[in-house]
Design a protein around this motif. Structure first.
Motif, PDB file in Angstrom:
ATOM      1  N   LYS A 135     -28.735  59.302 139.023  1.00  0.00           N
ATOM      2  CA  LYS A 135     -29.335  58.371 138.057  1.00  0.00           C
ATOM      3  C   LYS A 135     -29.899  57.127 138.762  1.00  0.00           C
ATOM      4  N   TRP A 136     -29.123  56.622 139.718  1.00  0.00           N
ATOM      5  CA  TRP A 136     -29.590  55.471 140.510  1.00  0.00           C
ATOM      6  C   TRP A 136     -30.877  55.835 141.235  1.00  0.00           C
ATOM      7  N   LYS A 137     -30.878  57.005 141.858  1.00  0.00           N
ATOM      8  CA  LYS A 137     -32.044  57.424 142.628  1.00  0.00           C
ATOM      9  C   LYS A 137     -33.267  57.585 141.722  1.00  0.00           C
ATOM     10  N   ALA A 138     -33.076  58.166 140.552  1.00  0.00           N
ATOM     11  CA  ALA A 138     -34.203  58.413 139.653  1.00  0.00           C
ATOM     12  C   ALA A 138     -34.699  57.112 139.029  1.00  0.00           C
ATOM     13  N   GLU A 139     -33.759  56.308 138.520  1.00  0.00           N
ATOM     14  CA  GLU A 139     -34.174  55.120 137.765  1.00  0.00           C
ATOM     15  C   GLU A 139     -34.609  53.972 138.672  1.00  0.00           C
ATOM     16  N   CYS A 140     -33.965  53.828 139.834  1.00  0.00           N
ATOM     17  CA  CYS A 140     -34.299  52.704 140.728  1.00  0.00           C
ATOM     18  C   CYS A 140     -35.284  53.127 141.799  1.00  0.00           C
ATOM     19  N   GLY A 141     -35.631  54.424 141.826  1.00  0.00           N
ATOM     20  CA  GLY A 141     -36.458  54.914 142.916  1.00  0.00           C
ATOM     21  C   GLY A 141     -37.820  55.412 142.491  1.00  0.00           C
ATOM     22  N   SER A 142     -38.339  54.929 141.359  1.00  0.00           N
ATOM     23  CA  SER A 142     -39.657  55.376 140.911  1.00  0.00           C
ATOM     24  C   SER A 142     -40.772  54.479 141.413  1.00  0.00           C
ATOM     25  N   CYS A 143     -40.621  53.170 141.176  1.00  0.00           N
ATOM     26  CA  CYS A 143     -41.685  52.236 141.569  1.00  0.00           C
ATOM     27  C   CYS A 143     -41.505  51.769 143.009  1.00  0.00           C
ATOM     28  N   HIS A 144     -40.245  51.707 143.439  1.00  0.00           N
ATOM     29  CA  HIS A 144     -39.949  51.444 144.849  1.00  0.00           C
ATOM     30  C   HIS A 144     -38.840  52.428 145.196  1.00  0.00           C
ATOM     31  N   ILE A 145     -38.504  52.563 146.493  1.00  0.00           N
ATOM     32  CA  ILE A 145     -37.400  53.482 146.773  1.00  0.00           C
ATOM     33  C   ILE A 145     -36.117  52.847 146.243  1.00  0.00           C
ATOM     34  N   ALA A 146     -35.128  53.672 145.984  1.00  0.00           N
ATOM     35  CA  ALA A 146     -33.854  53.157 145.480  1.00  0.00           C
ATOM     36  C   ALA A 146     -33.173  52.389 146.620  1.00  0.00           C
ATOM     37  N   PHE A 147     -33.096  51.066 146.461  1.00  0.00           N
ATOM     38  CA  PHE A 147     -32.572  50.239 147.549  1.00  0.00           C
ATOM     39  C   PHE A 147     -31.051  50.403 147.665  1.00  0.00           C
ATOM     40  N   PRO A 148     -30.533  50.454 148.904  1.00  0.00           N
ATOM     41  CA  PRO A 148     -29.100  50.672 149.103  1.00  0.00           C
ATOM     42  C   PRO A 148     -28.257  49.589 148.429  1.00  0.00           C
ATOM     43  N   PRO A 149     -27.164  49.994 147.775  1.00  0.00           N
ATOM     44  CA  PRO A 149     -26.297  49.043 147.080  1.00  0.00           C
ATOM     45  C   PRO A 149     -25.745  47.949 148.000  1.00  0.00           C
ATOM     46  N   GLN A 150     -25.581  48.286 149.298  1.00  0.00           N
ATOM     47  CA  GLN A 150     -24.981  47.341 150.247  1.00  0.00           C
ATOM     48  C   GLN A 150     -25.817  46.086 150.463  1.00  0.00           C
ATOM     49  N   LEU A 151     -27.092  46.115 150.051  1.00  0.00           N
ATOM     50  CA  LEU A 151     -27.991  45.031 150.438  1.00  0.00           C
ATOM     51  C   LEU A 151     -28.002  43.833 149.500  1.00  0.00           C
ATOM     52  N   LEU A 152     -27.225  43.891 148.419  1.00  0.00           N
ATOM     53  CA  LEU A 152     -27.034  42.696 147.592  1.00  0.00           C
ATOM     54  C   LEU A 152     -25.553  42.622 147.215  1.00  0.00           C
TER      55      LEU A 152
END
Lengths: 137, 157
Positions: free
Chosen positions: B30-47
């Motif tokens: 779900k993360w990959k699909a929803e957060c990865g459409s307009c930009h790649i799904a950014f790794p959770p570790q980065l915020l």
């Protein structure tokens, strides 16, 4: 008895598969049927769809039309105008995943219509859109 | 017995190191699909947890775009992001942009202004312009390919 139950279960599953089949054509006819409620005799039009796709709506500063991100050639990759990310082609002829989920189509119509058109799209517009993308894109 | 514990310790440390290096977290469709459409799904570790909470709380105005999700999906994705979130101020920015965090700025200090404004890069959110295998979770130095014409724009030391 067990065999009979299995048969019934299989038939039920097959039936459910039929009902749930989501294809570009099924989505188009679903939207067309909804549009026909307010416009009796409505039939989807690829030509109207083409006008819709290429129209500059003048609403969003950066995302003027569908083609801003999806490109003028719907069989080729698009490119997100802000992030630069590649967008897979809209045309189901080259990208068979397109318009195979009503929920996904609804989510993107809602987001992108609000952004580009400045309001949610009508069922008629959605039917025309898919008709054009499928047949004429 | 002692030997066994050592082996276990080595495994634990080994996997922790690999984890940090690859910015990897278990896949979450779900993360990959929803957060990865307009930009790649950014790794959770980065915020940080708190930054992710603010990002996910404002999806209807997500950096100028409506990226609204239904409440259930949003909560599920927020849980995932927070489970693997980064800790400490280097993974945080008042703008909520990963590219404004001290970690990002430091990691990309060798990237020239010309590279950032190159049409093939366009935006700091376009990770795959250079991290060509990022969508598969490969953020290694070896996986970096600068776009054509920009090869001299980065020191390789």
């Amino acid at each position: 008895m067990i065999a009979r139950n299995t048969c019934i279960a299989l038939l039920l599953l097959a039936g459910a598969g039929q009902v749930l089949a989501e294809t570009p054509a099924a989505l188009t006819s679903g939207y067309a049927a909804e549009a026909a409620k307010s416009t009796p005799g409505f039939a989807p039009s690829a030509q109207r769809g083409q006008g819709f796709v290429s129209k500059d709506w003048g609403v969003s500063g950066k995302m003027a039309s569908c083609t801003t991100c999806h490109g003028a050639n719907l069989k080729a990759d698009g490119k997100h105008v802000i992030t630069g990310k590649s967008i897979a082609p809209l045309s189901p002829a080259v990208n068979p995943e397109r318009f195979t989920s009503l929920a996904k189509a609804e989510k993107w119509f809602k987001r992108n219509c609000t952004e580009v058109v400045g309001r949610e799209c009508t069922a008629a517009e959605k039917a025309d859109f898919i008709q054009f993308v499928t047949r004429g894109g | 017995m002692k030997l066994k514990s050592l082996a276990v310790l080595a495994l634990v440390f080994g996997s922790a190191m690999a984890h940090a290096d690859k910015l990897s977290a278990p896949d979450h469709p779900k993360w990959k699909a929803e957060c990865g459409s307009c930009h790649i799904a950014f790794p959770p570790q980065l915020l940080t947890k708190s930054d992710w909470q603010q990002v996910m709380g404002g999806l209807d105005k997500h950096f100028g775009t409506n990226a609204a999700l239904d409440a259930k999906d949003a909560q599920e994705i927020l849980d995932y992001l927070q489970r693997y979130a980064g800790t400490g101020s280097k993974y945080s920015a008042p703008s909520l942009k990963i590219s404004d965090t001290p970690w990002f700025t430091r990691e990309h200090r060798e990237v020239s202004a010309r590279a950032w404004s190159d049409p093939a890069v366009k935006s700091r959110s376009n990770c795959t312009a250079c991290h060509v295998n990022a969508e598969r979770g490969d953020w290694s130095e070896r996986g970096i390919r600068m776009p054509a014409g920009l090869s001299g724009e980065r020191d390789d030391d």
